[in-house]
Scaffold this motif. Sequence first.
Motif, PDB file in Angstrom:
ATOM      1  N   TRP A 184       0.898  -1.179   0.059  1.00  0.00           N
ATOM      2  CA  TRP A 184       0.058  -0.022  -0.010  1.00  0.00           C
ATOM      3  C   TRP A 184       1.028   1.182   0.092  1.00  0.00           C
ATOM      4  O   TRP A 184       0.785   2.144  -0.868  1.00  0.00           O
TER       5      TRP A 184
ATOM      6  N   PRO B   4      -3.390 -15.070  -1.821  1.00  0.00           N
ATOM      7  CA  PRO B   4      -4.874 -14.331  -1.948  1.00  0.00           C
ATOM      8  C   PRO B   4      -4.560 -12.901  -1.676  1.00  0.00           C
ATOM      9  O   PRO B   4      -3.914 -12.319  -0.838  1.00  0.00           O
TER      10      PRO B   4
ATOM     11  N   GLY C 263      -6.978  -9.047  -1.679  1.00  0.00           N
ATOM     12  CA  GLY C 263      -8.103  -8.325  -1.915  1.00  0.00           C
ATOM     13  C   GLY C 263      -7.929  -6.954  -2.510  1.00  0.00           C
ATOM     14  O   GLY C 263      -7.690  -6.717  -3.456  1.00  0.00           O
ATOM     15  N   GLY C 264      -8.017  -5.751  -1.494  1.00  0.00           N
ATOM     16  CA  GLY C 264      -7.869  -4.714  -2.018  1.00  0.00           C
ATOM     17  C   GLY C 264      -6.421  -4.364  -1.813  1.00  0.00           C
ATOM     18  O   GLY C 264      -5.944  -3.058  -2.123  1.00  0.00           O
ATOM     19  N   ASN C 265      -5.666  -5.192  -1.320  1.00  0.00           N
ATOM     20  CA  ASN C 265      -4.150  -4.756  -1.124  1.00  0.00           C
ATOM     21  C   ASN C 265      -3.834  -3.551  -0.189  1.00  0.00           C
ATOM     22  O   ASN C 265      -3.040  -2.714  -0.334  1.00  0.00           O
ATOM     23  N   THR C 266      -4.834  -3.248   0.960  1.00  0.00           N
ATOM     24  CA  THR C 266      -4.482  -2.214   1.560  1.00  0.00           C
ATOM     25  C   THR C 266      -4.037  -2.488   2.997  1.00  0.00           C
ATOM     26  O   THR C 266      -3.970  -1.929   3.919  1.00  0.00           O
ATOM     27  N   GLY C 267      -3.718  -3.860   3.174  1.00  0.00           N
ATOM     28  CA  GLY C 267      -3.209  -4.288   4.517  1.00  0.00           C
ATOM     29  C   GLY C 267      -1.827  -3.646   4.809  1.00  0.00           C
ATOM     30  O   GLY C 267      -1.304  -3.514   3.709  1.00  0.00           O
TER      31      GLY C 267
ATOM     32  N   ARG D  77     -11.436  -4.941   0.241  1.00  0.00           N
ATOM     33  CA  ARG D  77     -12.589  -5.595  -0.118  1.00  0.00           C
ATOM     34  C   ARG D  77     -12.981  -6.544   1.079  1.00  0.00           C
ATOM     35  O   ARG D  77     -12.192  -6.929   1.946  1.00  0.00           O
TER      36      ARG D  77
ATOM     37  N   ASN E 234     -11.303  -7.995   4.557  1.00  0.00           N
ATOM     38  CA  ASN E 234     -11.619  -7.423   5.872  1.00  0.00           C
ATOM     39  C   ASN E 234     -11.939  -8.748   6.594  1.00  0.00           C
ATOM     40  O   ASN E 234     -11.677  -8.751   7.750  1.00  0.00           O
TER      41      ASN E 234
ATOM     42  N   SER F 248     -10.580 -11.827   6.183  1.00  0.00           N
ATOM     43  CA  SER F 248      -9.211 -12.501   6.491  1.00  0.00           C
ATOM     44  C   SER F 248      -8.468 -11.690   7.491  1.00  0.00           C
ATOM     45  O   SER F 248      -7.616 -12.541   7.998  1.00  0.00           O
ATOM     46  N   THR F 249      -8.830 -10.506   7.497  1.00  0.00           N
ATOM     47  CA  THR F 249      -7.698  -9.791   8.681  1.00  0.00           C
ATOM     48  C   THR F 249      -8.618  -9.756   9.948  1.00  0.00           C
ATOM     49  O   THR F 249      -8.293  -8.939  10.738  1.00  0.00           O
TER      50      THR F 249
ATOM     51  N   GLY G  19     -11.049  -4.218  12.078  1.00  0.00           N
ATOM     52  CA  GLY G  19     -11.566  -3.603  12.988  1.00  0.00           C
ATOM     53  C   GLY G  19     -12.283  -2.291  12.605  1.00  0.00           C
ATOM     54  O   GLY G  19     -13.318  -2.242  11.867  1.00  0.00           O
TER      55      GLY G  19
ATOM     56  N   ILE H  47     -11.377 -17.098   0.880  1.00  0.00           N
ATOM     57  CA  ILE H  47     -12.828 -16.938   0.773  1.00  0.00           C
ATOM     58  C   ILE H  47     -13.147 -16.335  -0.264  1.00  0.00           C
ATOM     59  O   ILE H  47     -12.795 -15.290  -0.999  1.00  0.00           O
TER      60      ILE H  47
ATOM     61  N   GLU I  83      -5.463  -4.905  15.222  1.00  0.00           N
ATOM     62  CA  GLU I  83      -6.337  -4.864  14.150  1.00  0.00           C
ATOM     63  C   GLU I  83      -5.925  -5.291  12.714  1.00  0.00           C
ATOM     64  O   GLU I  83      -6.587  -5.783  11.958  1.00  0.00           O
TER      65      GLU I  83
ATOM     66  N   ASN J  49      -0.846 -18.957   1.284  1.00  0.00           N
ATOM     67  CA  ASN J  49      -0.079 -17.714   1.749  1.00  0.00           C
ATOM     68  C   ASN J  49       1.043 -18.041   2.473  1.00  0.00           C
ATOM     69  O   ASN J  49       1.241 -17.825   3.435  1.00  0.00           O
TER      70      ASN J  49
HETATM   71  C1  LIG Z   1      -5.597   4.188   5.266  1.00  0.00           C
HETATM   72  C2  LIG Z   1      -5.809   2.933   5.860  1.00  0.00           C
HETATM   73  C3  LIG Z   1      -6.695   3.007   7.098  1.00  0.00           C
HETATM   74  C4  LIG Z   1      -6.808   1.371   7.484  1.00  0.00           C
HETATM   75  N1  LIG Z   1      -7.506   1.719   8.713  1.00  0.00           N
HETATM   76  C5  LIG Z   1      -7.795   0.346   9.189  1.00  0.00           C
HETATM   77  C6  LIG Z   1      -8.392   0.257  10.548  1.00  0.00           C
HETATM   78  O1  LIG Z   1      -8.963   1.254  10.985  1.00  0.00           O
HETATM   79  N2  LIG Z   1      -8.849  -0.878  10.999  1.00  0.00           N
HETATM   80  C7  LIG Z   1      -8.468  -2.173  10.502  1.00  0.00           C
HETATM   81  O2  LIG Z   1      -8.606  -3.041  11.000  1.00  0.00           O
HETATM   82  N3  LIG Z   1      -7.500  -1.933   9.435  1.00  0.00           N
HETATM   83  C8  LIG Z   1      -7.243  -0.892   8.802  1.00  0.00           C
HETATM   84  N4  LIG Z   1      -6.359  -0.786   7.641  1.00  0.00           N
HETATM   85  C9  LIG Z   1      -5.776  -2.057   7.207  1.00  0.00           C
HETATM   86  C10 LIG Z   1      -6.533  -2.855   6.000  1.00  0.00           C
HETATM   87  O3  LIG Z   1      -7.390  -1.794   5.197  1.00  0.00           O
HETATM   88  C11 LIG Z   1      -7.332  -3.893   6.497  1.00  0.00           C
HETATM   89  O4  LIG Z   1      -6.418  -4.778   6.983  1.00  0.00           O
HETATM   90  C12 LIG Z   1      -8.284  -4.327   5.530  1.00  0.00           C
HETATM   91  O5  LIG Z   1      -9.266  -5.422   6.118  1.00  0.00           O
HETATM   92  C13 LIG Z   1      -7.670  -5.166   4.519  1.00  0.00           C
HETATM   93  O6  LIG Z   1      -8.376  -5.359   3.402  1.00  0.00           O
HETATM   94  P1  LIG Z   1      -7.908  -5.702   1.870  1.00  0.00           P
HETATM   95  O7  LIG Z   1      -9.217  -6.221   1.101  1.00  0.00           O
HETATM   96  O8  LIG Z   1      -7.056  -4.648   1.436  1.00  0.00           O
HETATM   97  O9  LIG Z   1      -6.910  -7.036   1.814  1.00  0.00           O
HETATM   98  P2  LIG Z   1      -5.579  -7.382   1.425  1.00  0.00           P
HETATM   99  O10 LIG Z   1      -4.540  -6.198   1.710  1.00  0.00           O
HETATM  100  O11 LIG Z   1      -5.551  -7.499  -0.074  1.00  0.00           O
HETATM  101  O12 LIG Z   1      -5.278  -8.631   2.250  1.00  0.00           O
HETATM  102  C14 LIG Z   1      -5.078  -8.765   3.704  1.00  0.00           C
HETATM  103  C15 LIG Z   1      -4.673 -10.149   3.966  1.00  0.00           C
HETATM  104  O13 LIG Z   1      -5.835 -11.135   3.775  1.00  0.00           O
HETATM  105  C16 LIG Z   1      -5.652 -11.926   2.950  1.00  0.00           C
HETATM  106  N5  LIG Z   1      -6.829 -11.955   1.864  1.00  0.00           N
HETATM  107  C17 LIG Z   1      -7.142 -10.875   1.462  1.00  0.00           C
HETATM  108  N6  LIG Z   1      -8.556 -11.436   0.606  1.00  0.00           N
HETATM  109  C18 LIG Z   1      -8.704 -12.973   0.980  1.00  0.00           C
HETATM  110  C19 LIG Z   1      -9.598 -13.790   0.638  1.00  0.00           C
HETATM  111  N7  LIG Z   1     -10.702 -13.414   0.100  1.00  0.00           N
HETATM  112  N8  LIG Z   1      -9.380 -14.946   1.142  1.00  0.00           N
HETATM  113  C20 LIG Z   1      -8.295 -15.388   1.812  1.00  0.00           C
HETATM  114  N9  LIG Z   1      -7.444 -14.395   2.167  1.00  0.00           N
HETATM  115  C21 LIG Z   1      -7.499 -13.279   1.615  1.00  0.00           C
HETATM  116  C22 LIG Z   1      -4.367 -11.500   2.129  1.00  0.00           C
HETATM  117  O14 LIG Z   1      -3.821 -12.710   1.607  1.00  0.00           O
HETATM  118  C23 LIG Z   1      -3.760 -10.693   3.350  1.00  0.00           C
HETATM  119  O15 LIG Z   1      -3.041 -11.763   3.991  1.00  0.00           O
HETATM  120  C24 LIG Z   1      -6.016   0.519   7.055  1.00  0.00           C
HETATM  121  C25 LIG Z   1      -5.316   0.464   6.205  1.00  0.00           C
HETATM  122  C26 LIG Z   1      -5.079   1.663   5.235  1.00  0.00           C
HETATM  123  C27 LIG Z   1      -4.326   1.918   4.090  1.00  0.00           C
END
Ligand SMILES: Cc1cc2nc3c(=O)[nH]c(=O)nc-3n(C[C@H](O)[C@H](O)[C@H](O)COP(=O)(O)OP(=O)(O)OC[C@H]3O[C@@H](n4cnc5c(N)ncnc54)[C@H](O)[C@@H]3O)c2cc1C
Length: 481
Positions: free
Chosen positions: A39, A75, A77-81, A148, A152, A154-155, A158, A214, A433, A470
């Motif tokens: 990210w 895997p 999703g939005g790659n915001t982890g 995505r 959410n 998978s993590t 919060g 998922i 979180e 993973n």
């Molecule tokens: C500006 C900003 C603010 C944020 N604020 C918060 C916050 O307040 N609280 C919080 O908890 N997080 C926060 N985050 C972190 C992040 O947004 C969360 O962790 C979010 O849930 C990740 O979702 P994603 O779709 O981007 O997952 P990704 O980053 O794509 O993946 C996260 C993990 O889940 C796995 N994964 C993704 N999709 C799947 C699937 N379908 N099946 C199995 N595994 C999968 C991936 O392999 C990886 O290990 C923030 C991030 C940013 C950039």
Amino acid sequence: MTVAETDGIGEHRLALQSALGDDIVLTDADAMAHYCRDWHGDVTSGAVAVLRPRSTEDVAASVRICRALGLGIVPQGGNTGLVLGAIPDMPERHVVLSLERMNRIRKIDADDFSAVVEAGCILWEMKEAIAEKGMFFPLALGAQGSCRIGGNVSTNAGGINVLRYGMTRELVLGLEVVLPDGSIFDGLSTLRKDNRGVDLKQLFIGAEGTLGIITAVSIKLMPYPDKVATALLGLASLQDAISLYRRARRDCCDLMSAFEFMPPLAFTLAREAMPDLPIPIAPDYPAYVLMEISGSGLVDIDDLMQRFLEGVMTDGLVVDGTIAASQAQARNLWLIREGMNEGQAKRGSHMRSDISVSLSQLASFVADAEAAILQALPDCISVSYGHVGDGNVHLNVLPPVGLTPGERAERIYQAKTVLNEVVDRYHGSISAEHGIGRLKRPDFDERLPETHRKLLTAVKHAIDPGLMMNPGCQLNFQPKS
Ligand SMILES: Cc1cc2nc3c(=O)[nH]c(=O)nc-3n(C[C@H](O)[C@H](O)[C@H](O)COP(=O)(O)OP(=O)(O)OC[C@H]3O[C@@H](n4cnc5c(N)ncnc54)[C@H](O)[C@@H]3O)c2cc1C
């Protein structure tokens, strides 16, 4: 023939293309770059291929061919982890499997207070579609325009509404998951009560893709809270913020939906990112709280907020405050909270943390941790803020400007070491979180009690005996050659 096509990667790419087709398999380096960068853009990687399935059957077929080729699957999703969970660390052995094309809403059932959505739905877009039916999905985080729902879950994300609605885990009714052998776990029930033995879906929530992929989620919905009151309050200390939180829960009938703590530096940082942002309160109180109460139906939320603030100001718990008079003003108050994140990013790479301790110890933890960091790193600035109601603090450490990248990295490493030592003393969590990913794996591994390790290893080997899901995320299980 390119170089890649003559080596193992090239053979794997051809096998993936022949099994899944060019529509699903991306191998062009430029096209893959976007999926292989974190990210913040601090870390870039590569992959054998990026797979972009359109259906659960496509995901199952992708898993089967990767298994046959001995490839690890990351895997995405939005790659915001923020912990490097969704990008590979072995580019020659891993594929990225993006859920972005699985973004259909299968069902919104307002009478049942539930919805069934595919894993690739962007959180914000999904919430908008749900709001159109007069319903509400309460998960809310800064990344909601990009993250995505599968990510959410998978993590176990919060965010700002946890104090009222719980973590993502508490919002999930059922899951559909493609398992590492290519079979499909169909647990997409919308039942609220179901005590038929072990609740298997829980295994995949917070597993960060280490046990399966998922593909769809059934979720709980609430009535849309069309009445919202937002206030920004100035206080004498963080301890007062915690006392205020306790009182607010009682006085506001548990209708509080957000209660964020910020330091006075928040305003400076927010203005560095958004110079024209209005700051409607004196910026020099020791502590600030951004508080929201919300509801629907017959309750008078504005009156409740007004009476609550009159009481706490009379008692001296709140020194100063402003209530948003419109949605636009409320949005500006939230922009201070969001802008402070951007302001920190503008000051260059820094130590970011995501810690929880028990609520009753939050104020003394922050004081101790900031003092320890000041002693070890007198030229750095600590910024502590977060979700008070959840005992969750982001204590970040900003190195001074003008350092070389090596000096910054050294400060970040030292800050993390000092902070983790204080977290351990308070029996807190190093990941409240964001999860573990690859970034926090060494710190997680180091602190893992032996019985926990045995259980995690047993679960991993039972569900993913080939160790293909993973690899390198959470614990260092790599696929067998
Ligand atoms: C500006 C900003 C603010 C944020 N604020 C918060 C916050 O307040 N609280 C919080 O908890 N997080 C926060 N985050 C972190 C992040 O947004 C969360 O962790 C979010 O849930 C990740 O979702 P994603 O779709 O981007 O997952 P990704 O980053 O794509 O993946 C996260 C993990 O889940 C796995 N994964 C993704 N999709 C799947 C699937 N379908 N099946 C199995 N595994 C999968 C991936 O392999 C990886 O290990 C923030 C991030 C940013 C950039």
